[in-house]
Design a protein around this motif. Structure first.
Motif, PDB file in Angstrom:
ATOM      1  N   ARG A  14      40.772  40.869  43.331  1.00  0.00           N
ATOM      2  CA  ARG A  14      39.331  41.105  43.584  1.00  0.00           C
ATOM      3  C   ARG A  14      38.824  39.379  43.089  1.00  0.00           C
ATOM      4  N   ILE A  16      35.907  38.282  40.531  1.00  0.00           N
ATOM      5  CA  ILE A  16      34.926  38.942  39.377  1.00  0.00           C
ATOM      6  C   ILE A  16      34.253  37.677  38.965  1.00  0.00           C
ATOM      7  N   GLU A  64      33.694  42.319  41.580  1.00  0.00           N
ATOM      8  CA  GLU A  64      33.559  43.207  40.305  1.00  0.00           C
ATOM      9  C   GLU A  64      32.489  42.077  39.595  1.00  0.00           C
ATOM     10  N   ILE A  66      30.515  42.029  36.052  1.00  0.00           N
ATOM     11  CA  ILE A  66      30.522  42.359  34.729  1.00  0.00           C
ATOM     12  C   ILE A  66      29.502  41.781  34.041  1.00  0.00           C
ATOM     13  N   TYR A  95      32.236  46.470  42.382  1.00  0.00           N
ATOM     14  CA  TYR A  95      32.256  47.213  41.052  1.00  0.00           C
ATOM     15  C   TYR A  95      31.360  46.790  40.029  1.00  0.00           C
ATOM     16  N   GLU A  97      29.459  47.750  36.008  1.00  0.00           N
ATOM     17  CA  GLU A  97      29.569  48.586  34.671  1.00  0.00           C
ATOM     18  C   GLU A  97      28.493  49.325  34.457  1.00  0.00           C
ATOM     19  N   ARG A 124      32.270  51.404  36.765  1.00  0.00           N
ATOM     20  CA  ARG A 124      33.289  51.581  35.590  1.00  0.00           C
ATOM     21  C   ARG A 124      32.366  51.914  34.252  1.00  0.00           C
TER      22      ARG A 124
END
Length: 237
Positions: A14, A16, A64, A66, A95, A97, A124
């Motif tokens: 992925r 990120i 993702e 984050i 994705y 968090e 997540r």
């Protein structure tokens, strides 16, 4: 500035990005120094984030995001740009968090990113340990879980993060945490703790044991293991 964009190769391939955000809504975890990346300066946050988001190519169709907290602490302007990039680069899986207290609000994010295109949102959350006493008294993450709550959590959360090899943990605790994570969730991320200036300290003997005796987990398609806190390729200095 550190590194805020990376590509993760292998079974969980992925792109990120590590974004800046407003302060974590909780911000009390004893092991966490990531919150030092937080800011109350919205203009600064967006300036950093919009520059990082330009690096996304969409080559894996998986992204993702984050930040030092939850997706709900990301400013609106940054969220708008993430959505624009997701649509433009044809991102299929996204994705984010989230902190446990935001569970009732997940549909806000799902609906926002599915307004014009179908995007699978995977959340997540950091449980760190399924041992209530250790999580609450050592990690200072004041979440109380029983089997019913874990099942409810598993219906909304794709994967959980576990924090291992800290002083005070035992091999049995770590084994149980991994077993629980795999029993209830589609995937787990195992973070091997690295000393970071907080009161929580690394247990070198547990690290050695884990790498040697639990090495079968490295081949498990549902397990991502981070031996170093820079293994994902993104970090703030």
């Amino acid at each position: 500035m550190g590194i805020r964009y990376s590509k993760v190769e292998g079974k969980f391939q992925r792109e990120i990005v590590l974004l800046k955000s407003f302060p974590c809504a909780y911000g009390k975890c004893s092991f966490c120094n990531y919150i030092e990346d937080n800011s109350n300066n919205e203009e600064e946050i967006n300036e950093v984030n919009l520059k990082v988001l330009k690096e996304i190519t969409g080559e894996f169709g998986v992204l993702e995001v984050i930040n030092s907290g939850s997706v709900f602490e990301i400013p609106k302007k940054t969220l708008e740009q993430i959505r624009e990039v997701v649509y433009e680069k044809d991102i299929k899986i996204l994705y984010f968090e989230i902190f446990y207290s935001y569970l009732s609000r997940l549909d806000e994010i799902i609906n926002y990113f599915n307004e014009k295109k179908k995007v699978e949102i995977r959340f997540r959350t950091g449980i760190e340990s399924f041992d209530n006493d250790f999580r609450r008294n050592v990690y200072k993450k004041n979440i109380l879980l029983d089997e019913k709550k874990i099942k409810e959590l598993s219906e909304k959360i794709y994967s959980v993060c576990l924090l291992i090899a800290t002083q005070g943990q035992t091999k049995e605790m770590i084994k149980n945490d991994i077993e629980m994570g795999l029993k209830y969730f589609k995937a787990i991320t195992i973070n091997v703790f690295v000393d970071n200036g907080t009161v929580v300290k690394r247990d070198a003997e547990l690290v050695k044991w884990f790498v040697q005796d639990m090495k079968h987990l490295f081949d498990n398609d549902r397990v991502e293991i981070l031996i170093d806190n820079k293994d994902l390729g993104v970090f703030e200095q």
